[in-house]
Motif scaffolding. Structure first.
Motif, PDB file in Angstrom:
ATOM      1  N   SER A 151       0.814  -1.219   0.000  1.00 43.14           N
ATOM      2  CA  SER A 151       0.000   0.000   0.000  1.00 43.14           C
ATOM      3  C   SER A 151       0.840   1.258   0.000  1.00 43.14           C
ATOM      4  O   SER A 151       0.529   2.215  -0.708  1.00 43.14           O
ATOM      5  CB  SER A 151      -0.941   0.009   1.206  1.00 43.14           C
ATOM      6  N   THR A 152       1.918   1.278   0.771  1.00 41.61           N
ATOM      7  CA  THR A 152       2.744   2.475   0.843  1.00 41.61           C
ATOM      8  C   THR A 152       3.366   2.783  -0.514  1.00 41.61           C
ATOM      9  O   THR A 152       3.331   3.915  -0.976  1.00 41.61           O
ATOM     10  CB  THR A 152       3.849   2.307   1.899  1.00 41.61           C
ATOM     11  N   THR A 192      -7.106   1.802   2.296  1.00 44.79           N
ATOM     12  CA  THR A 192      -6.593   2.983   3.000  1.00 44.79           C
ATOM     13  C   THR A 192      -6.380   2.741   4.487  1.00 44.79           C
ATOM     14  O   THR A 192      -5.648   3.488   5.128  1.00 44.79           O
ATOM     15  CB  THR A 192      -7.526   4.198   2.796  1.00 44.79           C
ATOM     16  N   ASN A 193      -6.990   1.703   5.040  1.00 47.29           N
ATOM     17  CA  ASN A 193      -6.780   1.396   6.457  1.00 47.29           C
ATOM     18  C   ASN A 193      -5.327   1.055   6.767  1.00 47.29           C
ATOM     19  O   ASN A 193      -4.882   1.171   7.897  1.00 47.29           O
ATOM     20  CB  ASN A 193      -7.664   0.229   6.896  1.00 47.29           C
ATOM     21  N   SER A 194      -4.589   0.636   5.751  1.00 49.12           N
ATOM     22  CA  SER A 194      -3.204   0.231   5.967  1.00 49.12           C
ATOM     23  C   SER A 194      -2.268   1.419   6.195  1.00 49.12           C
ATOM     24  O   SER A 194      -1.186   1.257   6.721  1.00 49.12           O
ATOM     25  CB  SER A 194      -2.707  -0.618   4.800  1.00 49.12           C
ATOM     26  N   LYS A 234     -10.988   8.870   9.623  1.00 46.08           N
ATOM     27  CA  LYS A 234     -10.200   9.519   8.582  1.00 46.08           C
ATOM     28  C   LYS A 234     -10.288   8.732   7.279  1.00 46.08           C
ATOM     29  O   LYS A 234     -10.232   9.312   6.199  1.00 46.08           O
ATOM     30  CB  LYS A 234      -8.742   9.650   9.005  1.00 46.08           C
ATOM     31  N   THR A 235     -10.432   7.430   7.374  1.00 49.54           N
ATOM     32  CA  THR A 235     -10.551   6.600   6.179  1.00 49.54           C
ATOM     33  C   THR A 235     -11.793   6.981   5.392  1.00 49.54           C
ATOM     34  O   THR A 235     -11.739   7.166   4.176  1.00 49.54           O
ATOM     35  CB  THR A 235     -10.605   5.097   6.558  1.00 49.54           C
TER      36      THR A 235
END
Length: 130
Positions: A21-22, A70-72, A79-80
């Protein structure tokens, strides 16, 4: 120029395939940055084709972003959801921008660009804690 775009898209795709994800987020944000730059340059140089190229880059990057969990990389669930809402607004603003450019409504299109940029800043504010 097209070679750079193809390389960037391929990089983002490979990053997605690697399920990191990053890496995917970084590659996607780089694409979005490239798209926004092209749009702005298109306005400043009066080049409709450059604006439309930039819109295409943003749409492709946004499609990749929407596949990311996006949780990762976001620590708080509220915020997600806000980030997802901002992404939806960005998509809508980019669609309006494209329509206005195609119709030759460049004054409206610059307003649409500003709204899209505002969505970018709103998301960065949440994620980066500005």
């Amino acid at each position: 120029m097209k070679k750079i775009l193809i390389t960037a898209i391929a990089s983002a795709t490979f990053a997605f395939a690697a399920n990191s994800s990053t890496t995917t987020i970084n590659a996607t944000m780089a694409l979005m940055n490239q798209g926004m730059d092209k749009i702005q340059k298109g306005f400043l140089l009066n080049q409709k084709s450059l604006i439309l190229d930039g819109i295409s880059v943003i749409k492709n990057a946004d499609a990749i972003f929407n596949t990311v969990d996006t949780n990762s990389f976001i620590k708080h669930n509220n915020k997600t959801q806000v980030t997802k809402n901002i992404s939806k607004n960005l998509s809508n603003n980019i669609e309006m921008l494209e329509q206005d450019v195609k119709e030759g409504k460049f004054s409206d299109a610059t307003s649409d660009y500003g709204k899209a940029l505002s969505n970018c800043v709103a998301c960065h504010t949440i994620i980066r804690g500005w």
